[in-house]
Scaffold this motif. Structure first.
Motif, PDB file in Angstrom:
ATOM      1  N   ALA A  91      49.479  39.974  42.597  1.00 34.04           N
ATOM      2  CA  ALA A  91      50.342  38.932  42.024  1.00 34.04           C
ATOM      3  C   ALA A  91      51.166  39.487  40.866  1.00 34.04           C
ATOM      4  O   ALA A  91      52.360  39.184  40.726  1.00 34.04           O
ATOM      5  CB  ALA A  91      49.498  37.751  41.554  1.00 34.04           C
ATOM      6  N   SER A  92      50.532  40.308  40.025  1.00 34.89           N
ATOM      7  CA  SER A  92      51.264  40.852  38.862  1.00 34.89           C
ATOM      8  C   SER A  92      52.458  41.654  39.334  1.00 34.89           C
ATOM      9  O   SER A  92      53.569  41.538  38.775  1.00 34.89           O
ATOM     10  CB  SER A  92      50.365  41.772  38.029  1.00 34.89           C
ATOM     11  OG  SER A  92      49.254  41.063  37.570  1.00 34.89           O
ATOM     12  N   HIS A 100      49.726  32.716  32.713  1.00 34.14           N
ATOM     13  CA  HIS A 100      48.991  33.980  32.687  1.00 34.14           C
ATOM     14  C   HIS A 100      49.959  35.063  32.192  1.00 34.14           C
ATOM     15  O   HIS A 100      51.162  34.994  32.458  1.00 34.14           O
ATOM     16  CB  HIS A 100      48.539  34.281  34.120  1.00 34.14           C
ATOM     17  CG  HIS A 100      47.644  35.464  34.265  1.00 34.14           C
ATOM     18  ND1 HIS A 100      48.114  36.753  34.250  1.00 34.14           N
ATOM     19  CD2 HIS A 100      46.307  35.549  34.441  1.00 34.14           C
ATOM     20  CE1 HIS A 100      47.094  37.591  34.418  1.00 34.14           C
ATOM     21  NE2 HIS A 100      45.986  36.881  34.531  1.00 34.14           N
ATOM     22  N   ASN A 114      45.107  29.132  35.622  1.00 35.94           N
ATOM     23  CA  ASN A 114      43.866  29.908  35.768  1.00 35.94           C
ATOM     24  C   ASN A 114      42.844  29.565  34.688  1.00 35.94           C
ATOM     25  O   ASN A 114      41.727  30.044  34.727  1.00 35.94           O
ATOM     26  CB  ASN A 114      44.151  31.414  35.748  1.00 35.94           C
ATOM     27  CG  ASN A 114      44.715  31.881  34.439  1.00 35.94           C
ATOM     28  OD1 ASN A 114      45.692  31.340  33.945  1.00 35.94           O
ATOM     29  ND2 ASN A 114      44.087  32.876  33.834  1.00 35.94           N
ATOM     30  N   ASP A 169      53.875  30.996  40.579  1.00 38.43           N
ATOM     31  CA  ASP A 169      52.731  31.901  40.517  1.00 38.43           C
ATOM     32  C   ASP A 169      51.584  31.207  41.256  1.00 38.43           C
ATOM     33  O   ASP A 169      50.949  30.291  40.748  1.00 38.43           O
ATOM     34  CB  ASP A 169      52.380  32.160  39.046  1.00 38.43           C
ATOM     35  CG  ASP A 169      51.116  32.999  38.900  1.00 38.43           C
ATOM     36  OD1 ASP A 169      50.479  33.304  39.921  1.00 38.43           O
ATOM     37  OD2 ASP A 169      50.772  33.328  37.746  1.00 38.43           O
ATOM     38  N   ALA A 221      48.762  32.598  42.291  1.00 38.37           N
ATOM     39  CA  ALA A 221      47.518  33.390  42.289  1.00 38.37           C
ATOM     40  C   ALA A 221      46.274  32.513  42.388  1.00 38.37           C
ATOM     41  O   ALA A 221      45.286  32.892  43.017  1.00 38.37           O
ATOM     42  CB  ALA A 221      47.460  34.251  41.025  1.00 38.37           C
ATOM     43  N   GLN A 222      46.333  31.313  41.760  1.00 40.00           N
ATOM     44  CA  GLN A 222      45.143  30.450  41.781  1.00 40.00           C
ATOM     45  C   GLN A 222      45.296  29.265  42.736  1.00 40.00           C
ATOM     46  O   GLN A 222      44.382  28.462  42.866  1.00 40.00           O
ATOM     47  CB  GLN A 222      44.835  29.924  40.365  1.00 40.00           C
ATOM     48  CG  GLN A 222      44.541  31.007  39.353  1.00 40.00           C
ATOM     49  CD  GLN A 222      43.237  31.772  39.632  1.00 40.00           C
ATOM     50  OE1 GLN A 222      42.413  31.368  40.450  1.00 40.00           O
ATOM     51  NE2 GLN A 222      43.059  32.887  38.951  1.00 40.00           N
ATOM     52  N   SER A 262      47.736  37.192  45.099  1.00 40.84           N
ATOM     53  CA  SER A 262      46.934  38.399  45.344  1.00 40.84           C
ATOM     54  C   SER A 262      45.944  38.177  46.471  1.00 40.84           C
ATOM     55  O   SER A 262      45.317  37.118  46.538  1.00 40.84           O
ATOM     56  CB  SER A 262      46.098  38.750  44.112  1.00 40.84           C
ATOM     57  OG  SER A 262      46.905  39.089  43.034  1.00 40.84           O
ATOM     58  N   HIS A 314      43.032  39.767  46.691  1.00 40.31           N
ATOM     59  CA  HIS A 314      41.639  39.891  46.261  1.00 40.31           C
ATOM     60  C   HIS A 314      41.031  38.585  45.745  1.00 40.31           C
ATOM     61  O   HIS A 314      39.811  38.478  45.608  1.00 40.31           O
ATOM     62  CB  HIS A 314      41.491  40.990  45.195  1.00 40.31           C
ATOM     63  CG  HIS A 314      42.058  40.624  43.858  1.00 40.31           C
ATOM     64  ND1 HIS A 314      41.290  40.088  42.860  1.00 40.31           N
ATOM     65  CD2 HIS A 314      43.314  40.716  43.360  1.00 40.31           C
ATOM     66  CE1 HIS A 314      42.058  39.876  41.793  1.00 40.31           C
ATOM     67  NE2 HIS A 314      43.293  40.247  42.077  1.00 40.31           N
ATOM     68  N   LYS A 315      41.877  37.597  45.443  1.00 43.10           N
ATOM     69  CA  LYS A 315      41.328  36.308  44.988  1.00 43.10           C
ATOM     70  C   LYS A 315      41.113  35.369  46.166  1.00 43.10           C
ATOM     71  O   LYS A 315      40.693  34.226  45.997  1.00 43.10           O
ATOM     72  CB  LYS A 315      42.284  35.651  43.984  1.00 43.10           C
ATOM     73  CG  LYS A 315      42.401  36.422  42.661  1.00 43.10           C
ATOM     74  CD  LYS A 315      43.250  35.639  41.691  1.00 43.10           C
ATOM     75  CE  LYS A 315      43.768  36.462  40.538  1.00 43.10           C
ATOM     76  NZ  LYS A 315      42.771  36.809  39.540  1.00 43.10           N
TER      77      LYS A 315
END
Ligand SMILES: Cc1ncc(COP(=O)(O)O)c(C=O)c1O
Length: 412
Positions: free
Chosen positions: A92-93, A121, A176, A201, A203-204, A224, A226-227
């Motif tokens: 994500a970053s 974040h 997050n 974003d 990511a969450q 991402s 990995h989450k």
């Protein structure tokens, strides 16, 4: 209804001797991976080790085709119009930095406005600080309510005050720290009325709730692997094709160009390939494909419902405790952020660890938000589909009994 036993059996970390009996409440940081994901990564290294898009032999063709199949699957998962709107990144970053650099630094100019929130974040605000520094564009913040929650009315007011000076609206779909869901569809509709693009974003959000990019109409979505049960080292930037087409890549190199010559002329490939210079994390993308299949087999509606159910239960039990302060009583996803009264968050987290419970403490990379909610550090417990109500019960028993003496004992 999910078959929890079956799901738990799919996760080697839950079955591992070391983790057995422990409780993992840190999935917002990274999730456990099911066996199918791990097997795919191992399979790549044991049976399929070849680079993609570069070899003139069967194995390379096969791996390239599998890699591109994951892109198609990801487009289907998000209901993107085309797989050409899916760029693989390292997380994500990196996706957020790519948009900030490739769109923000290219198209923004002095006095343009980047609209964001104080809940972001670091990965979704620091890249925009850089855009501001390089272009002279200004960052403005949509005021949050006193609990740190996105406030639609405040947003509407900012839009009417600043109007078409706003060129980018960038914010997290789910915080997050607080786990609240921002009404991103409405945010996007209103942003488009003033001509701004929306960077979401995810990511969450993408790991926990159904995200349909055509329905939400966001211009960019970053998240991402990995989450969401996949390997680390892989992320996604979804972008509307016409925007990706005019954006600059962050990196140049092998695989992203069609031609270049000694005079320095470069002809880049079309999106998404122009953004994917260099050898990517092939095994990670293949593993990510298995994670997508795993989530799609369960159904994101079911993942979401299970998350809400588990979270509601956890939150209700936490709110009954009189030794804790819960900072996000209105959250809707699997995050509960709290402190034990008068005890430093990290000391509590260390004590919970001594009792076999893994949580995160600190500012959770959202350093501005903690000023808004009035706590410099908090403890974040974040759950996922493999957690159970029994684990919640056990955690509640431990949290209920936390004292300063026990925490000091645990950190010695
Ligand atoms: C809301 C949010 N955005 C961005 C990120 C960055 O993700 P990554 O570290 O995978 O690049 C995170 C990670 O915790 C996050 O929670």
């Amino acid at each position: 209804m999910m078959n929890k036993e079956k799901i738990r059996a799919d996760f080697p970390m839950i079955q591992s001797e070391f983790e057995k009996g422990r409780i993992y409440f840190d999935s917002a940081a990274t999730s456990f991976k099911p066996k199918c994901v791990i097997d795919k990564v191992v399979e790549y290294y044991t049976k399929e080790s070849a680079n993609i898009h570069r070899g003139d032999y069967d194995l390379s063709y096969q791996v390239s085709s599998e890699y591109e199949t994951v892109r198609k699957l990801c487009a289907k998962f998000l209901n993107a119009k085309s797989e050409n709107e899916i760029v693989f990144t390292s997380g994500a970053s990196s996706s957020l930095n790519l948009v900030a650099y490739g769109y923000g630094q290219k198209f923004l100019k002095a006095d343009d406005i980047i609209l964001s929130t104080e809940a972001e974040h670091a990965s979704n605000i620091l890249p925009w600080f850089k855009v501001s520094e390089v272009t002279g564009a200004r960052i403005e913040y949509i005021p949050l309510d006193k609990e740190g929650i996105f406030d639609l009315e405040a947003y509407k007011k900012v839009l009417s005050d600043l109007g078409n000076k706003i060129k980018v609206v960038t914010l997290a779909h789910v915080s997050n720290v607080l786990g609240n869901i921002v009404p991103i569809k409405e945010v996007t509709r209103l942003a488009h009325e003033v001509g701004a693009v929306v960077v979401c974003d995810g990511a969450q959000s993408v790991p926990h709730i159904k995200v349909d990019v055509q329905d939400l109409d966001v211009d960019f979505l970053c998240f991402s692997s990995h989450k969401m049960l996949g390997p680390s080292g892989v992320g996604v930037l979804y972008g509307k094709y016409e925007l990706l087409d005019v954006m600059d890549p962050f990196m140049l190199g092998g695989g992203s160009n069609a031609r270049f010559d000694i005079c320095g002329n470069i002809l880049l490939k079309n999106p998404p390939f122009k953004f994917e210079a260099g050898t990517p994390c092939v095994e990670g993308v293949l593993g990510f494909g298995e994670a997508l299949k795993y989530l799609m087999d369960i159904g994101m509606e079911n993942v979401e419902e299970e998350g809400r159910e588990l979270h509601k239960y956890f939150l209700e039990e936490m709110l009954k405790l009189d030794n804790v302060i819960v900072y996000n009583p209105k959250s809707e996803t699997s995050i509960v952020t709290f402190n034990v009264k008068d005890i430093f968050a990290q000391d509590v987290a260390c004590y919970l660890n001594s009792q076999g419970i893994a949580v995160r403490s600190g500012n959770h990379c959202a350093k501005i938000l903690l000023n808004v909610i009035g706590a410099s550090e908090t403890i974040r417990a974040s759950l996922y589909l493999y957690n159970t109500k029994e684990e919640v019960d056990r955690a509640i028993e431990v949290i209920k009994g936390v004292t300063l003496e026990k925490c000091i004992g645990a950190s010695i």
